[in-house]
Write a protein that holds these residues in place. Sequence first.
Motif, mmCIF file in Angstrom:
data_model
loop_
_atom_site.group_PDB
_atom_site.id
_atom_site.type_symbol
_atom_site.label_atom_id
_atom_site.label_comp_id
_atom_site.label_asym_id
_atom_site.label_seq_id
_atom_site.Cartn_x
_atom_site.Cartn_y
_atom_site.Cartn_z
ATOM 1 N N PHE A 236 14.314 -60.578 0.349
ATOM 2 C CA PHE A 236 14.478 -60.003 -0.063
ATOM 3 C C PHE A 236 16.156 -60.343 -0.091
ATOM 4 O O PHE A 236 16.734 -60.668 -1.136
ATOM 5 C CB PHE A 236 14.705 -58.216 -0.008
ATOM 6 C CG PHE A 236 14.857 -57.418 -1.248
ATOM 7 C CD1 PHE A 236 14.426 -57.299 -2.612
ATOM 8 C CD2 PHE A 236 15.926 -56.954 -0.839
ATOM 9 C CE1 PHE A 236 15.126 -56.376 -3.117
ATOM 10 C CE2 PHE A 236 17.060 -55.701 -1.324
ATOM 11 C CZ PHE A 236 16.608 -55.782 -3.051
ATOM 12 N N GLU A 237 16.547 -59.914 1.557
ATOM 13 C CA GLU A 237 17.733 -60.252 1.466
ATOM 14 C C GLU A 237 18.488 -61.697 1.336
ATOM 15 O O GLU A 237 18.973 -62.223 0.601
ATOM 16 C CB GLU A 237 18.178 -60.121 2.759
ATOM 17 C CG GLU A 237 17.914 -58.478 3.493
ATOM 18 C CD GLU A 237 17.996 -58.695 5.381
ATOM 19 O OE1 GLU A 237 17.945 -59.528 5.453
ATOM 20 O OE2 GLU A 237 18.126 -57.140 5.732
ATOM 21 N N HIS A 240 19.008 -61.840 -2.498
ATOM 22 C CA HIS A 240 20.239 -61.395 -2.574
ATOM 23 C C HIS A 240 21.248 -62.089 -2.750
ATOM 24 O O HIS A 240 22.333 -62.290 -3.251
ATOM 25 C CB HIS A 240 20.068 -59.671 -2.556
ATOM 26 C CG HIS A 240 19.481 -58.601 -3.203
ATOM 27 N ND1 HIS A 240 20.459 -58.287 -4.155
ATOM 28 C CD2 HIS A 240 17.828 -58.503 -2.764
ATOM 29 C CE1 HIS A 240 18.973 -57.406 -4.525
ATOM 30 N NE2 HIS A 240 17.453 -57.633 -4.121
ATOM 31 N N ASP A 243 21.575 -64.947 -4.597
ATOM 32 C CA ASP A 243 22.162 -64.258 -6.592
ATOM 33 C C ASP A 243 21.164 -65.245 -7.498
ATOM 34 O O ASP A 243 22.562 -66.258 -7.976
ATOM 35 C CB ASP A 243 23.798 -64.853 -6.309
ATOM 36 C CG ASP A 243 24.225 -63.641 -7.491
ATOM 37 O OD1 ASP A 243 23.268 -63.635 -8.157
ATOM 38 O OD2 ASP A 243 25.100 -63.903 -7.899
#
Length: 319
Positions: A236-237, A240, A243
């Motif tokens: 998830f990190e 993100h 992007d």
Amino acid sequence: MEPVIIVLIILVVLVFIALIKTIQVIPQASAAIVERFGRYTRTLNAGLNIVVPFIDTIRNRIDLREQVVPFPPQPVITQDNLVVNIDTVIYYQVTDARAATYEVASYIQAIEQLTVTTLRNIIGGMDLERTLTSREEINAALRGVLDEATGKWGIRVNRVELKAIEPPTSIQDSMEKQMRADRDKRAAILQAEGVRQSEILRAEGEKQSQILRAEGEAKAAALRAEGEAQAVRTVFEAIHAGDPDQKLLSYQYLQMLPKIAEGDANKLWIVPSEIGDALKGLSGAMGNFGGLGGGSGGNGGATGGGVPAQERREKPSID
């Protein structure tokens, strides 16, 4: 001349005999009783002693060391009317040679008879079982009686021992059977206790093993869940941090569709509703890519080698 020689020889012999009778050598730990005309005069101690020849005589030589006298088995009746044979051993010592000589005719025989009578008196108040298990008590009682009785004889009884106590043969057989039964009983009890203890230890071991196994599985599940959570968190990190746009997500979504259809058991599979959005995003991306590669003219799409995605999708395939 000859009678004189004979008389001289007789005199020499008499003198020699007188010297022998005059000088008395008493060994160590011994004593001798001296009588003069049949009456007690003195006691000779160890060493060289002088007595009057032909007047003083040695009545008795007594050994002052401790003596050991075994007595033959004596039948004795117990309180429960059983006859047992008992062997005894007496350890005694003469402390007064005069009393041992004049107070009793034969102190060995006197001690033996006194031992027999005292032993019968003591054993008569005990049953067989107590007789067999009370040797120290019998020895102490017997020694006390003998020491008190023999004190006036100049004798000290130092110790009394029972060598053997032999009950009748029938009683011995019964005792052996009883002891064998007791041993078998103790063996069975010990075996049962051993089996019981073994079962208890085995059950405790299994219980402890199950507890440890459950704790291990719980820890493993917790670690596995923590690892999966960490992996999801990392992905998830990363997502993100990168992007990503809608086009990349649509492409990754389409790549997962073949894996969903894998397997022989998958006879029917359902296309998610999000597939339309993914295809729209992907077609838009492909159209832009084709426009950029065909040329700079307005009709470049029609004259170039590229075919629109919609037309390629609707054109039937030729076998």
